[in-house]
Design a protein around this motif. Sequence first.
Motif, PDB file in Angstrom:
ATOM      1  N   THR A 192       1.245  -0.921  -0.257  1.00 39.21           N
ATOM      2  CA  THR A 192      -0.091   0.617  -0.387  1.00 39.21           C
ATOM      3  C   THR A 192       0.930   1.161  -0.587  1.00 39.21           C
ATOM      4  OG1 THR A 192      -0.316  -0.665   2.549  1.00 39.21           O
ATOM      5  CG2 THR A 192      -2.259  -0.841   0.721  1.00 39.21           C
ATOM      6  N   GLY A 193       2.180   1.200   0.006  1.00 38.52           N
ATOM      7  CA  GLY A 193       2.383   2.559  -0.227  1.00 38.52           C
ATOM      8  C   GLY A 193       3.632   2.119   0.672  1.00 38.52           C
ATOM      9  N   ARG A 194       4.350   1.470   1.378  1.00 38.95           N
ATOM     10  CA  ARG A 194       5.309   1.260   2.501  1.00 38.95           C
ATOM     11  C   ARG A 194       4.570   2.201   3.394  1.00 38.95           C
ATOM     12  NH1 ARG A 194       7.401   1.210  -2.678  1.00 38.95           N
ATOM     13  NH2 ARG A 194       8.364   3.815  -2.778  1.00 38.95           N
ATOM     14  N   GLN A 195       3.874   2.049   4.517  1.00 38.34           N
ATOM     15  CA  GLN A 195       4.032   2.796   5.503  1.00 38.34           C
ATOM     16  C   GLN A 195       4.379   1.844   6.516  1.00 38.34           C
ATOM     17  OE1 GLN A 195       1.055   1.697   3.617  1.00 38.34           O
ATOM     18  NE2 GLN A 195       0.850   4.071   2.292  1.00 38.34           N
ATOM     19  N   PRO A 196       4.510   2.764   8.090  1.00 40.69           N
ATOM     20  CA  PRO A 196       5.546   1.570   8.971  1.00 40.69           C
ATOM     21  C   PRO A 196       4.147   0.571   9.717  1.00 40.69           C
ATOM     22  CG  PRO A 196       4.647   4.102   9.842  1.00 40.69           C
ATOM     23  CD  PRO A 196       4.751   3.763   8.199  1.00 40.69           C
ATOM     24  N   THR A 197       5.123  -0.432  10.287  1.00 38.62           N
ATOM     25  CA  THR A 197       4.303  -0.935  10.924  1.00 38.62           C
ATOM     26  C   THR A 197       4.306  -1.019  12.792  1.00 38.62           C
ATOM     27  OG1 THR A 197       5.676  -3.033  11.507  1.00 38.62           O
ATOM     28  CG2 THR A 197       4.959  -3.174   9.143  1.00 38.62           C
ATOM     29  N   LEU A 198       3.803  -1.725  13.123  1.00 39.08           N
ATOM     30  CA  LEU A 198       3.576  -1.818  14.965  1.00 39.08           C
ATOM     31  C   LEU A 198       5.169  -2.105  15.245  1.00 39.08           C
ATOM     32  CD1 LEU A 198       0.682  -0.523  14.641  1.00 39.08           C
ATOM     33  CD2 LEU A 198       0.544  -2.329  16.879  1.00 39.08           C
ATOM     34  N   ALA A 199       5.518  -3.631  14.070  1.00 36.16           N
ATOM     35  CA  ALA A 199       6.745  -3.673  14.362  1.00 36.16           C
ATOM     36  C   ALA A 199       7.739  -2.906  13.610  1.00 36.16           C
ATOM     37  CB  ALA A 199       6.459  -4.973  14.092  1.00 36.16           C
ATOM     38  N   THR A 200       7.180  -2.146  13.131  1.00 34.81           N
ATOM     39  CA  THR A 200       8.763  -1.262  12.619  1.00 34.81           C
ATOM     40  C   THR A 200       9.091  -0.312  13.793  1.00 34.81           C
ATOM     41  OG1 THR A 200       7.591  -0.242  10.754  1.00 34.81           O
ATOM     42  CG2 THR A 200       9.271  -1.733   9.865  1.00 34.81           C
ATOM     43  N   GLY A 201       8.142   0.425  14.578  1.00 33.20           N
ATOM     44  CA  GLY A 201       7.966   1.501  15.052  1.00 33.20           C
ATOM     45  C   GLY A 201       8.497   2.615  14.371  1.00 33.20           C
ATOM     46  N   GLU A 202       8.184   3.741  14.809  1.00 31.81           N
ATOM     47  CA  GLU A 202       8.619   5.363  14.506  1.00 31.81           C
ATOM     48  C   GLU A 202       9.412   5.787  15.472  1.00 31.81           C
ATOM     49  OE1 GLU A 202       5.069   6.865  12.315  1.00 31.81           O
ATOM     50  OE2 GLU A 202       4.197   5.579  13.345  1.00 31.81           O
ATOM     51  N   GLU A 203      10.225   6.852  15.641  1.00 35.17           N
ATOM     52  CA  GLU A 203      10.443   7.536  16.447  1.00 35.17           C
ATOM     53  C   GLU A 203       9.332   7.813  17.271  1.00 35.17           C
ATOM     54  OE1 GLU A 203      12.193  11.043  14.901  1.00 35.17           O
ATOM     55  OE2 GLU A 203      12.882  11.806  16.697  1.00 35.17           O
ATOM     56  N   GLY A 204       9.894   7.698  19.153  1.00 36.53           N
ATOM     57  CA  GLY A 204       9.448   8.450  19.883  1.00 36.53           C
ATOM     58  C   GLY A 204       7.854   7.035  20.463  1.00 36.53           C
ATOM     59  N   LYS A 205       8.066   6.085  19.996  1.00 40.73           N
ATOM     60  CA  LYS A 205       6.332   4.960  19.663  1.00 40.73           C
ATOM     61  C   LYS A 205       8.384   3.357  20.203  1.00 40.73           C
ATOM     62  CE  LYS A 205       3.653   6.950  17.489  1.00 40.73           C
ATOM     63  NZ  LYS A 205       2.394   6.975  16.023  1.00 40.73           N
ATOM     64  N   ARG A 206       7.348   2.911  21.128  1.00 36.92           N
ATOM     65  CA  ARG A 206       7.486   1.031  21.247  1.00 36.92           C
ATOM     66  C   ARG A 206       7.364   0.044  20.229  1.00 36.92           C
ATOM     67  NH1 ARG A 206       6.923  -1.960  26.640  1.00 36.92           N
ATOM     68  NH2 ARG A 206       7.572  -3.801  26.060  1.00 36.92           N
ATOM     69  N   PRO A 207       8.405  -0.325  19.436  1.00 39.40           N
ATOM     70  CA  PRO A 207       8.061  -1.509  17.851  1.00 39.40           C
ATOM     71  C   PRO A 207       7.916  -2.265  19.231  1.00 39.40           C
ATOM     72  CG  PRO A 207      10.522  -0.439  18.397  1.00 39.40           C
ATOM     73  CD  PRO A 207       9.509  -0.196  19.066  1.00 39.40           C
ATOM     74  N   VAL A 208       6.881  -2.735  18.143  1.00 35.17           N
ATOM     75  CA  VAL A 208       5.934  -4.447  18.586  1.00 35.17           C
ATOM     76  C   VAL A 208       6.717  -5.855  18.177  1.00 35.17           C
ATOM     77  CG1 VAL A 208       4.572  -5.880  18.711  1.00 35.17           C
ATOM     78  CG2 VAL A 208       3.470  -3.803  19.263  1.00 35.17           C
ATOM     79  N   SER A 209       7.685  -6.107  19.440  1.00 36.67           N
ATOM     80  CA  SER A 209       8.304  -7.805  18.800  1.00 36.67           C
ATOM     81  C   SER A 209       7.590  -9.144  18.463  1.00 36.67           C
ATOM     82  CB  SER A 209       9.538  -7.798  19.966  1.00 36.67           C
ATOM     83  OG  SER A 209       9.470  -9.389  19.844  1.00 36.67           O
ATOM     84  N   ILE A 210       7.723  -8.929  17.025  1.00 39.22           N
ATOM     85  CA  ILE A 210       7.029  -9.988  16.368  1.00 39.22           C
ATOM     86  C   ILE A 210       6.889 -11.209  17.472  1.00 39.22           C
ATOM     87  CG2 ILE A 210       6.080 -11.870  14.271  1.00 39.22           C
ATOM     88  CD1 ILE A 210       5.869  -9.043  12.896  1.00 39.22           C
ATOM     89  N   GLU A 211       8.256 -11.864  17.312  1.00 38.29           N
ATOM     90  CA  GLU A 211       8.442 -12.910  18.142  1.00 38.29           C
ATOM     91  C   GLU A 211       8.038 -12.851  19.412  1.00 38.29           C
ATOM     92  OE1 GLU A 211      10.606 -11.049  17.079  1.00 38.29           O
ATOM     93  OE2 GLU A 211      12.545 -11.636  16.321  1.00 38.29           O
ATOM     94  N   GLU A 212       7.691 -11.485  20.164  1.00 37.54           N
ATOM     95  CA  GLU A 212       7.329 -11.838  21.747  1.00 37.54           C
ATOM     96  C   GLU A 212       5.533 -12.144  21.257  1.00 37.54           C
ATOM     97  OE1 GLU A 212       8.454  -8.719  24.022  1.00 37.54           O
ATOM     98  OE2 GLU A 212      10.197  -9.039  23.714  1.00 37.54           O
ATOM     99  N   VAL A 213       4.913 -11.287  20.736  1.00 41.39           N
ATOM    100  CA  VAL A 213       3.598 -11.488  20.084  1.00 41.39           C
ATOM    101  C   VAL A 213       3.849 -13.281  19.586  1.00 41.39           C
ATOM    102  CG1 VAL A 213       1.502 -10.859  18.774  1.00 41.39           C
ATOM    103  CG2 VAL A 213       2.931  -9.567  19.927  1.00 41.39           C
TER     104      VAL A 213
END
Length: 592
Positions: A457-478
């Motif tokens: 869809t245009g290479r938007q960030p995911t919760l796993a990649t995270g963004e500045e100031g946000k905590r990335p979600v670990s797929i392994e942990e999920v």
Amino acid sequence: MAKVKKVLMGNEAIAWALLAQGATVLTSYPGTPASEILASARKFKAEKGLEVWAEWAVNEKVAFEIALTNSWIGGRSAVMMKQVGLNVALDPLMSAAYAGVKGGFVVVSADDPGPYSSQTEQDSRFLAMFAKIPVLDPATPQEAAEMVRRAFELSERHQIPVMLRPTSWICHGRQGFELEEIVQRRQPISLQKDPAHWAAPPRQRFRLHGELNRKVKEVARANTVELLLGDEGADLAVIASGVPFAHLHDVIKGMGIEDRVAVYKVDMPFPLPPGIESSLEGYAEVLVLEEPGAVVELQLRMPVRGRLDGTLPSEGEYTPELVADVLLRLLGSQRERPSRPKEGHRPRLCPGCPHRAAFWALKEALPGGIYPGDIGCYTLGMNLGVVDSFLCMGASVSQAEGFWIALRQAGLPIPPIGATIGDSTFLHAGVPALMDAVHNRASFVLMILDNGTTAMTGRQPTLATGEEGKRPVSIEEVVRGCGVEFIRVVDPYDVETTIQALKEADRFARGEGKGPAVVIARRPCPLLFREESRGVVRINDNCTGCMTCVHDLECPALEEGDGIPVVLEDLCRGCGVCVHVCPVGAIEVVQR
Ligand code: SF4
Ligand code: SF4
């Protein structure tokens, strides 16, 4: 209010208008054709230094609920999605219509007649009608931007969510716009709890339903359908909504038949003004032109021509040629209906795509298997014979479990089951399905294709990649949190290791009562991260010209040549996957 002139894409203009109208919370989940709305809002936010919340949420349901809550306490808010995303958000949509809003709340649901990039060509306007909320249907990108103001005002006046329904032509069309300037606005936010609307118990919901019905009647009474072209003495009246209105307008002007057709334009297909039929009664025939469903047609209480009587096709996009053809037929001119355009080449994964490598490994590791797939660019794994199904977001996991249950119940042999899902799709809707599979000890292999982005869809960030100031979600942990006991992380370019991990996963999953095993194939999308090519392919003298590499891999960098394959060096990323495909070792990757 100061105006600015700009040339923009429709989605950019919608984003601009949402910010110019003072939306302070904007949420979305990527999906074509809607993806650029939030992406553009984030760009304008950064350029103008605005204090607004503009979030890619984990899915459309969550996005909807976050934005709605801001409206409940008085802020203007918007949620954007594609039409199938609205299905995911349907639960809160239905309840939000009952509960109502305080600050303006706009639901942008973009439809894809055709369809070009969707599982279905469903009509979001039906879901607006189903939920009993007003829907605005723009005919041009400029109109879409203008309708944002109208949507917010309507929403606040009647305290109801309002849908804006653009289609692909509107979203991706580019034109010059005159837009209100964006300025930071302060909303009258106040945390005043409203349990009568926010937390009404089931026995009180009929009261909210009655309130909603009254609002819909008020909106309908204020709606108008105007005669915009031709006059009341015409033979044929056409009542048109959305992009088909724009086609109709151009076709009538182009053919010079303004005197023979009266055109009524519908801006708000639901709720229609009461008694609209009376203004159409004098015409010999009335045609309803809208797409991709029959929302207006179904509401009219009079005989009309359209989709339901077969005058218009019930599926596919309405092109200007098709509109011209149907007009001429109804006006008594003989002309064949134009045939549908021929299909072009089928889409393929990009050169060097890590998904191609992962799919090749899956095919090698679990031959003769059944391969449930999912929604994303990796759906193209079907070209490689390792995607047997794709239903909707997250269904690869539940269908892997479903195949296991169905075959087991039937007492049939169970082949290897190798499901695939992207990183973003897994977080969007795969997690609950994986918990269910663990709970039922369903035996299958799930390969999570983690390319670090929502690529298609245009290479938007995911919760796993995270963004500045946000905590990335670990797929392994999920995955571990879901209770999965077998987890391996591999680099799909390392084809041999990936094959071994998948075989091991299959052995584990088929062990008595062990449940699903997960392999995370992790390598970034080369388009996003623009890493240097690792080399280029050379074909050596061993080549027999069998073209297995060309046909079985479908890499755009390899083409059939005169006796041997041709490597398109500008496209080749040097991923080396084709090296594994050649049966006689005729492919080598060398440094450029
Ligand atoms: S698969 Fe190998 S042998 Fe066959 S055409 Fe390709 S390079 Fe030549
Ligand atoms: S030609 Fe081979 S090495 Fe080059 S991108 Fe395609 S699969 Fe990778």
